[in-house]
Write an enzyme that holds these catalytic residues in place. Structure first.
Site, short mmCIF file in Angstrom:
data_model
loop_
_atom_site.label_atom_id
_atom_site.label_comp_id
_atom_site.label_asym_id
_atom_site.label_seq_id
_atom_site.Cartn_x
_atom_site.Cartn_y
_atom_site.Cartn_z
CB VAL A 1 -3.47 -0.01 1.15
CG1 VAL A 1 -2.41 1.18 2.33
CG2 VAL A 1 -3.00 0.82 -0.06
CG ASP B 1 -5.38 14.29 -6.24
OD1 ASP B 1 -6.19 15.15 -6.49
OD2 ASP B 1 -5.66 13.52 -6.95
CG PHE C 1 1.24 2.12 -8.43
CD1 PHE C 1 1.96 1.96 -9.29
CD2 PHE C 1 1.21 3.05 -8.12
CE1 PHE C 1 2.18 3.07 -10.09
CE2 PHE C 1 1.05 4.25 -8.47
CZ PHE C 1 1.98 4.19 -9.69
CE LYS D 1 -0.36 4.21 -0.50
NZ LYS D 1 -0.22 6.08 -0.84
N GLY E 1 -6.40 -1.46 2.46
CA GLY E 1 -7.88 -0.71 1.22
C GLY E 1 -7.02 -1.02 0.06
CB ALA E 2 -7.46 -1.62 -3.76
O1 ACK Z 1 -9.66 5.74 3.63
P1 ACK Z 1 -9.04 4.74 4.30
O2 ACK Z 1 -9.79 3.61 5.02
O3 ACK Z 1 -7.52 5.24 4.02
O4 ACK Z 1 -8.61 3.21 2.63
C1 ACK Z 1 -7.71 4.16 2.57
C2 ACK Z 1 -6.93 2.86 1.51
O5 ACK Z 1 -5.26 2.39 2.20
C3 ACK Z 1 -6.36 3.58 0.35
O6 ACK Z 1 -5.70 4.59 0.03
C4 ACK Z 1 -5.88 4.16 3.27
N1 ACK Z 1 -5.03 4.35 3.96
C5 ACK Z 1 -3.27 4.95 2.75
N2 ACK Z 1 -2.80 5.63 3.35
C6 ACK Z 1 -2.98 5.16 4.61
C7 ACK Z 1 -2.24 5.09 6.29
N3 ACK Z 1 -1.12 6.39 5.50
N4 ACK Z 1 -2.88 4.85 6.80
C8 ACK Z 1 -4.49 3.92 7.28
N5 ACK Z 1 -4.63 4.20 5.87
C9 ACK Z 1 -3.99 4.16 4.88
C10 ACK Z 1 -6.74 4.90 3.03
#
Ligand code: ACK
Length: 976
Positions: free
Chosen positions: A600, A711, A597, A618, A593-594
């Site tokens: 991800v 939030d 900053f 991240k 994901g994005a």
């Molecule tokens: O809905 P998603 O797959 O879950 O897309 C967002 C993306 O990164 C941007 O925030 C995923 N994400 C964020 N933190 C984590 C985490 N700890 N484990 C798995 N996915 C994550 C988030």
């Protein structure tokens, strides 16, 4: 008519004469009538009469006897009686015996004499006398009639005996039986069973002296395959059977059985039908039951409750019971294995009579398949036809089971060292152990040590004193129960001293070595420049110790959140709260994901001495400014302060190399809102409630630490493969930049309007109470599977609607209790909203008592909520839809309204009814009537919301409804 061969003497005595009887039939008679002469002694001897085996015989005499008075002149010599005699003999030679050898039977007198007149009429009046003789012992006898001077005509002598005639009684044949010699004697006679019959109790009857059968005992019965008809046993026809002699008659073969033969004692079962050995042959043949129906499961941590309704077809039997097969399945393949013996079934696994069962002690986070099989008395005869219903469940997180035993490893006068085994059911990875101890009887003052190891040393204890220890384990699911109390005593001073003395040389040596070592350490420490950093002041990096008195912590230990802003150097804050990880320990696998900053990614982290595990990474994009770096790492400084199973866990940061990274635990299912949208309708209410419970628990932890999230929204919750939800997104500049939902308020702040409490929007009053408001919105998002709060309403409309008291309607199929909790979270007065700890306990209560979640907000209520929230004032009905839309500044929708058939205000009022209709159809899963597209439906909802904002119109709707003009048309739908 012929010569009887009787002998009469003397010659002038009895005389054989041919006569006619009263019917003028010719008869022989013997007559004598020497009434005028003295000394008469006239004998008449019969021939030999066989007694045919009888021992009592009867002699019936018919005779006429003249009344002496009617005889003129003969009165002196005339007699009115005669004598009858008998003589027994085995053969016919008895004729020559003397008179005195005859035995007198009786003197026979007439009871009716005939007179002259009678004679004149030539009518004979017959006398009949019967005498019996017995017991007779020889084969036959003679009879003799002695006349001593009467006027007699012997018309008939009938000699007979009596017998009980052959008879069939109770299917037993009793032969002809001559009665006994004695007049009161009953002869016992055995009967013989007729053909195709058998004895039950041997049949007997009694033959009376009168020749009557009396007192039947016992009987015969037609044997199996035969039935009684007219004192005989008749064969059972094909299609009929008789299983036992005791059954009265042949019966038709019971359902699902047949016989093609005569004399059947049982019927054969049709194909696929069976009979149990213990089933009576009169019972229908039966088959195994069909599968149980409507199985539902309810998962509570590591317990699963299954309930079902009995099979539609019981196979024709009443002995249906249930068997539960348990399989443990791998999540990503079809492979399953038997569950093993650790699973307990309440009340039992087999022969369940009730239609429910509870499985306990299952493994946490595990997929199970339960097969509920209906079984009856004939199931084992057709093992191939197992009929079952399967239920797949995934157990939830559960706290570890208590530690069962503790070993003392070392005891001194001041310390006790203990070790223990992992709990039998850890139900997850054990994060740490909590060891609570106190001096015996001093429970109010206790110490808690937290240890990651399965050993602990409690020191600083009093010598010779008893201490009580209790240990519990913690996993992501929280603490398990404490073990039982273990009482352990320190060594008393005297004992310790004596052993100390014996060890003086050793201790002296150790002391010397110890002093030297200490000096080396102190010097080393000084030389190293007093490194201070991440590790807290603990006796062991894996151990944390806290002392409590009367429930209050004694040492400064209550963790409160420290705002990284309070650090002059933000880098210091990062290293205070986050571990530095070497980049080489991280393998980045893919971008998921994005972030605000940078990207991800998911990847793996391999720390020394630990096994590799998945992480989320991240990254901070290249070319960042110092402020961006600070803000980026700010999240780590916040996250690093938290340690809770429902808060995303920070593994560490990479700041010493580039790219700068924040490494957190990996949450397989990503963010909650996307996950729910993807799995719309896939979870049970309990599963959803458990997700909510996790989020509330994480939020309770944050609020306890004094941290306000600002939030809280489903998009900022992450969910792992075990459906454990964790709060994430702890931006430093809070909410402002990184949330696409955030909008600028009039005060200049950027706020996610739909999730934010009115006081926070209006005056920037962000508190845990405003987080509770947001939590209510998250509840709504979860229960509606990621629906957008307030749908497509604009932020301005949302603010206005909320301000006017409008609240989101209940999501579809939402338990009343959960919707009520949402409404509580959305109280205008923030002090009236529940606290997070109250929310957690409330959800716990609901989850523990799943029936409390069964009452759902009904669809029509949820729609009417849209409208009823308002108390309209004033009324002025609009004449057209266009006019009304214009009046509410929604003129741009006029065309859409018209296109969809909403051209009159009545039709607009119908919107609500259509909505109601659609929702109830959706509830019943009738796919025939939803609007053409979901979008349309959303639009409908939107309009309904607009209706809300338009009071006069609402009034009009109300008016229409009350006056009954709005007809609810169940079939018609504007979009069909
Ligand atoms: O809905 P998603 O797959 O879950 O897309 C967002 C993306 O990164 C941007 O925030 C995923 N994400 C964020 N933190 C984590 C985490 N700890 N484990 C798995 N996915 C994550 C988030």
């Amino acid at each position: 008519m012929g010569d009887l061969g009787w002998i009469a003497y003397p010659k002038n005595g009895w005389e054989e004469i041919g006569e006619v009887d009263e019917n003028f039939a010719p008869i022989h008679t013997y007559q004598v009538c020497n009434v005028m002469e003295q000394n008469q002694n006239n004998w008449l001897l019969t021939s030999w009469i066989s007694n045919e085996g009888a021992s009592r015989i009867f002699i019936e005499l018919k005779f006429t006897l003249r009344d002496c008075n009617s005889l003129p002149g003969g009165l002196g010599t005339c007699k009115e009686t005669f004598n009858m005699y008998y003589f027994e003999s085995d053969d016919e030679d008895g004729r020559n015996i003397r008179e005195n050898q005859y035995i007198k039977i009786d003197t026979i007198a007439a009871d009716e004499s005939f007179t002259e007149l009678d004679l004149g009429d030539r009518v004979m009046k017959l006398n009949t006398e019967v005498r019996d003789v017995g017991p007779l012992t020889k084969k036959g006898f003679y009879l003799a009639f002695q006349d001593v001077g009467a006027c007699i005509a012997l018309v008939s002598v009938r000699v007979y005996y009596k017998k009980c005639p052959s008879v069939i009684r109770n299917l037993a044949l009793f032969p002809d039986t001559i009665t006994g010699a004695d007049s009161s004697q009953l002869l016992e006679v055995s009967g013989s069973c007729v053909n195709h019959s058998v004895t039950d109790e041997p049949p007997k009857m009694h033959c009376s002296a009168e020749g009557e059968w009396l007192v039947p005992i016992g009987k015969c019965m037609c044997k199996a395959g035969y039935e009684e008809k007219n004192n005989t046993c008749q064969v059972c026809r094909p299609g009929f059977f008789k299983a036992s002699p005791h059954s009265p008659s042949c019966s038709k073969c019971p359902p699902h059985s047949y016989t093609l033969e005569e004399a059947s004692t049982s019927c054969l079962c049709e194909e696929h039908y069976f009979r149990r050995e213990s089933d009576p042959p009169t019972m229908a043949c039966t088959r195994p039951p069909s599968a149980p129906r409507n199985a539902i499961s309810n998962v509570n941590e590591t317990s699963v409750f299954l309930e079902w309704i009995p099979p539609a077809d019981t196979g024709g039997r009443k002995d249906v019971s249930y068997y539960i097969a348990c399989k443990k399945c791998h999540s990503h393949s079809d492979l399953c294995e038997a569950c093993g013996s650790h699973v307990r079934y309440l009340p039992q696994q087999t022969s369940l009579k009730n239609t429910s069962v509870m499985m306990v002690d299952l493994l946490a986070h595990t997929n199970y398949t339960f097969e509920i099989e209906a079984v009856n008395g004939v199931s084992d005869q057709n093992p191939g036809a197992r009929q079952y219903v399967s239920v797949n469940v995934t157990t939830n997180q559960a706290a570890p089971s208590p530690i069962s035993s503790v070993k003392k490893s070392k005891i001194t006068k001041n310390s006790i060292s203990l070790s223990w085994q992992e709990p039998d059911r850890p139900n997850g990875i054990i994060l740490e152990y909590e060891i609570k101890y106190f001096e015996k009887d001093q429970e109010t003052s206790y110490t808690i040590i937290k240890s990651k190891e399965t050993t602990v040393t409690a020191d600083g204890l009093k010598p010779g004193s008893a201490y009580i220890f209790q240990i519990r384990a913690r996993t992501a699911a929280g603490y398990g129960g404490f073990s039982r109390r273990f009482e352990i005593e320190t060594i008393p001073v005297s004992v310790a001293a004596s052993s100390d003395q014996s060890q003086i040389p050793i201790i002296t040596l150790s002391l010397t070595v110890g002093v030297i070592l200490l000096a080396v350490v102190v010097i080393g420490f000084l030389l190293s420049g007093r490194r201070c950093g991440y590790s807290k002041a603990k006796q062991d990096p894996e151990e944390e110790k806290m002392h409590f008195h009367n429930g209050h912590i004694k040492l400064p230990g209550v963790k409160t959140y420290i705002d990284p802003h309070t650090y002059e150097d933000p880098n210091q804050a990062v290293h205070e709260f986050a571990k530095e990880i070497e980049a080489s320990c991280i393998t980045i696998e893919r971008v998921i994901g994005a972030g605000e900053f940078g990207e991800v990614c998911s990847g793996r982290l391999k720390l020394q001495g630990k096994r590799e595990f998945p992480v989320a990474i991240k990254t901070l994009k290249v070319g960042y400014t110092e402020k961006q770096r600070r803000d980026f790492l700010g999240e780590a400084s916040i996250m690093g302060q938290f340690d809770h199973p429902n808060i995303i866990h920070l593994e560490g940061v990479v700041t010493k190399s580039k790219p700068v990274m924040i490494v957190t635990e990996y949450m397989e299912n990503g963010s909650l809102d996307t996950f729910l949208k993807k799995n719309d309708g896939q979870f049970t209410v309990i599963q959803l409630a458990e997700m909510l419970r996790g989020i509330a628990s994480g939020m309770k932890y944050l609020s306890d630490m004094g941290y306000v999230h600002r939030d809280l929204a489903a998009r900022n919750i992450l969910i792992n493969s075990n459906l454990v939800c964790k709060v994430s997104d702890f931006g430093l500049s809070r909410v402002l930049e990184d949330d696409p939902e955030a909008a600028y308020t009039t005060r200049g702040g950027k706020i996610p309007i739909r999730w934010t409490a009115p006081e926070a929007i209006a005056f920037g009053k962000f508190t845990s109470a405003s987080d509770v408001w947001s939590y209510g919105i998250v509840m709504w998002e979860v229960m509606s599977y990621g629906e957008r709060p307030y749908w497509e309403m604009t932020n301005q409309d949302v603010i206005k609607a909320v301000e006017e008291g409008y609240r989101l309607p209940s999501p579809m199929d939402c338990p009343v209790a959960l919707y009520q909790l949402m409404l509580d979270c959305w109280q205008k007065d923030r002090n009236s909203r529940p606290k997070f700890d109250e929310i957690v306990s409330m959800l716990d209560k609901l989850i523990r008592n799943p029936s409390s979640l069964k009452t759902l907000v009904n669809a029509s209520n949820s729609v009417s909520n849209l409208l009823v929230e308002h108390s309209p004032v004033g009324s002025s009905a609009y004449r057209s839809v266009g006019e009304w839309l214009e009046a509410i500044k929604m003129g741009r929708y006029t065309e859409i309204f018209m296109k969809n058939g909403y051209s009159s205000m009545d039709a607009v009022a119908q919107v609500t009814l259509d909505l109601k209709h659609w929702i109830s159809a959706a509830k019943k899963k009738e796919s025939a009537s939803p609007p053409a597209t979901m979008k349309h439906w959303l639009l409908l909802l939107h309009w309904a919301l607009l209706l809300l904002l338009c009071r006069p119109c609402f009034l009009r709707w109300n008016h229409c409804r009350d006056s009954g003009r709005v007809q609810q048309d169940e079939e018609a739908h504007p979009f069909m």
